[in-house]
Design an enzyme around this catalytic site. Structure first.
Site, PDB file in Angstrom:
ATOM      1  CB  THR A  29       2.358  -2.560  19.817  1.00 31.98           C
ATOM      2  OG1 THR A  29       2.041  -3.896  19.415  1.00 31.98           O
ATOM      3  CG2 THR A  29       1.489  -1.582  19.033  1.00 31.98           C
TER       4      THR A  29
ATOM      5  N   GLY B 167       0.832  -1.198   0.000  1.00 31.06           N
ATOM      6  CA  GLY B 167       0.000   0.000   0.000  1.00 31.06           C
ATOM      7  C   GLY B 167       0.862   1.241   0.000  1.00 31.06           C
TER       8      GLY B 167
ATOM      9  N   GLY C 244      14.862   7.742  -9.583  1.00 31.66           N
ATOM     10  CA  GLY C 244      15.106   6.819 -10.682  1.00 31.66           C
ATOM     11  C   GLY C 244      14.674   5.403 -10.362  1.00 31.66           C
TER      12      GLY C 244
ATOM     13  CE  LYS D 243      -5.174  -2.355  10.414  1.00 37.21           C
ATOM     14  NZ  LYS D 243      -3.942  -2.398   9.580  1.00 37.21           N
TER      15      LYS D 243
ATOM     16  CE1 TYR E  42      -8.324  -0.769   9.467  1.00 36.17           C
ATOM     17  CE2 TYR E  42      -8.647   0.160  11.654  1.00 36.17           C
ATOM     18  CZ  TYR E  42      -7.923   0.068  10.493  1.00 36.17           C
ATOM     19  OH  TYR E  42      -6.774   0.821  10.335  1.00 36.17           O
TER      20      TYR E  42
END
Length: 257
Positions: A250, A23, A65, A171, A167
């Protein structure tokens, strides 16, 4: 797939390293990818279907590039992920040093009215994509006995938010996944961590009603949403070689939420 080339003039903290950001052409992923490019890395940014965003990123990062490589595929498809990593293994000298599992999907709805396809799509993209991408990244990293795997999770996995059962579950699953995987690969100098962003101004928040945006902003002690660059900085901290003893944790970047 075009083989990545590291220009000799590339300098920075991640010069000579190869980084995969899922993503990676919009929102948080774009900020993360650009930060790694600025520090000399070769970045493989993946996207699912938004070709316009990918081309805009290529144009914006033209000065880097061939240190920017774009790959269009769906991380929720195990077969497409496997094909991507096959190409990486064949074309990228020195292997991949950093994987950032950032690709994510939100389809909010109260559970009683949530279509089963919305549940399945969110779980398969957010958690299934983490599994597939990490599995092949580990195989690649084991050969070099080095790696950094970082998952972009969410406070929704800990606190829960109305309308986000799918969701939040995905997670929370990423955090459990991280805690197990870090133990499997620790002896090979591979670290696995999560970053939990709070409310960050990206397209994921664009569909929130103004009233809900205001309520969320009031929940944050700093009384504002964060910027994508705040998360990019945290990712680079955990991806650094010096972060060799940080694993299984975390890092919350939430403005004190």
């Amino acid at each position: 797939m075009t083989a990545s080339t590291q220009p000799t003039e590339a300098t920075g903290r991640f010069a000579g390293q190869n980084v995969v950001v899922t993503g990676g052409t919009r929102g948080l992923g774009l900020a993360i990818a650009k930060a790694f490019l600025a520090q000399g890395a070769t970045v493989h940014a993946t996207y699912r279907s938004n070709q316009a965003a990918a081309e805009a990123m290529r144009d914006h990062c033209a000065e880097q590039g061939e240190r920017l490589q774009l790959h269009g595929f769906d991380v929720s498809s195990y077969e497409q992920v496997e094909e991507f990593w096959k190409g990486i293994d064949e074309s990228v000298d020195g292997g991949i040093q950093v994987l950032v599992n950032n690709a994510g999907l939100r389809k909010d709805s109260l559970l009683a009215m949530m279509p089963s396809e919305d549940w399945n799509q969110v779980i398969t993209t957010n958690l299934g994509g983490t599994f597939s991408m990490s599995k092949f990244a580990v195989q690649n990293m084991l050969r070099q006995r080095y790696g950094r795997i970082i998952m972009i999770t969410s406070p929704a996995g800990e606190f829960g938010f109305t309308g986000q059962c799918n969701y939040g579950a995905s997670k929370a699953g990423q955090i459990g996944f991280m805690r197990s995987l870090c133990k499997e690969v620790a002896k090979r100098n591979i670290t696995v961590n999560c970053i939990s962003p709070g409310f960050i101004d990206t397209e994921l928040l664009e569909d929130l009603p103004d009233k809900l945006r205001s309520q969320y902003s009031e929940m944050v002690p700093m009384r504002r949403f964060g910027a994508p660059e705040d998360i990019a900085y945290a990712v680079q901290c955990l991806a650094a070689k010096e972060a060799s003893y940080i694993t299984g944790t975390t890092l919350e970047v939430t403005g004190g939420l």
